[in-house]
Design a protein around this motif. Sequence first.
Motif: not given
Length: 339
Positions: A90-103
């Motif tokens: 998701l982040s690599r595709n420019g959708k960082v707002d949808l990625d909930m897997t970060g620390r």
Amino acid sequence: MKSVFVKKPFQFDVREIPIPPLGPHDVQVRVKACGLCGTDVRQAAIGESFAPFGHEVAGIVEAIGSAVENVRPGDDVCLESGTFDRFSDLSRNGKVDLDMTGRSMFNDGIETMGFAEHMVVPCECCVKFSGLTYAQASLIEPLGVAYDLWKVTGVELGEDVLVYGLGPIGLFALRLARLNGARRIYAVNRSGRDARDALALAWGADAVIHPDETPLTREMFEKGGVDKVFMTASPAVMPDTMALMNTGGVMGFIGIGSDELGDRRIAFDMRFFHDQKLQIRASNAVPALYFPACLALCNAGMIDMQAMISHKIRLDHFAADVRAYLDDRKGALKAVMEL
């Protein structure tokens, strides 16, 4: 170090615990301020066992792990509650707002939270700031939540906006709508919250409406309805509020409802929803984003963070100070612990 633990019904326990160990990608922060969030109050009301809490945090970097590069000891930082994983699809595709897997300060082996003297957090959570007090900087987190709500709802220049619920998120969202060119802003809140009504008007509301005293009708709006709604109140009021929306209207909603209040599920007129081309958009500020934008607004004097702070919490008088805040229905805006 001292850390506050909480469980229902509003039992607070200030404990002496060790500072958590520092991993290679972690940062040890000396907490200088932590805001009391509505989710903290909820935890105090329904939490089954004692747990640390508090996620609206600003402080000073005391130590860093061997792999940390973004901050140094002595830096003033406010803390994102969680981040995106920069390596996810998701982040690599420019959708960082949808990625909930970060620390996150929630999912990275919680040992302490913001209502404490120290925290150890992922380095990704640290955002450097200047020009604000620590108490003001601690409120960048809820301002970021409101910023997400504003972006999701998509208020455009010249639109009429209804803000339902004048807690800190609703008030911040109201201010953002005014800064971004809303034509009319109607603030809706239950009566008896004088400080919240006053701040809503000071920050740009054209009217404050108390639905427990005056039923909401389309006739009270200049355009016969509103174009956008910021919904920060109970989901139970959403169906009736939809009836106030103009064709093509959008309701941005933040909130989770509760089993205790029985408002996790609602029913509404789908035919009206369809015919009026309405939309409901969920705002969920995970990951926490937009801290630099929020800091820039505050440093430019566009949002007066000090105006939001009505009560101070002392670590050694935590229970009494929280109770004084909760009991001050007329004057309460936001309570912040300062160390």
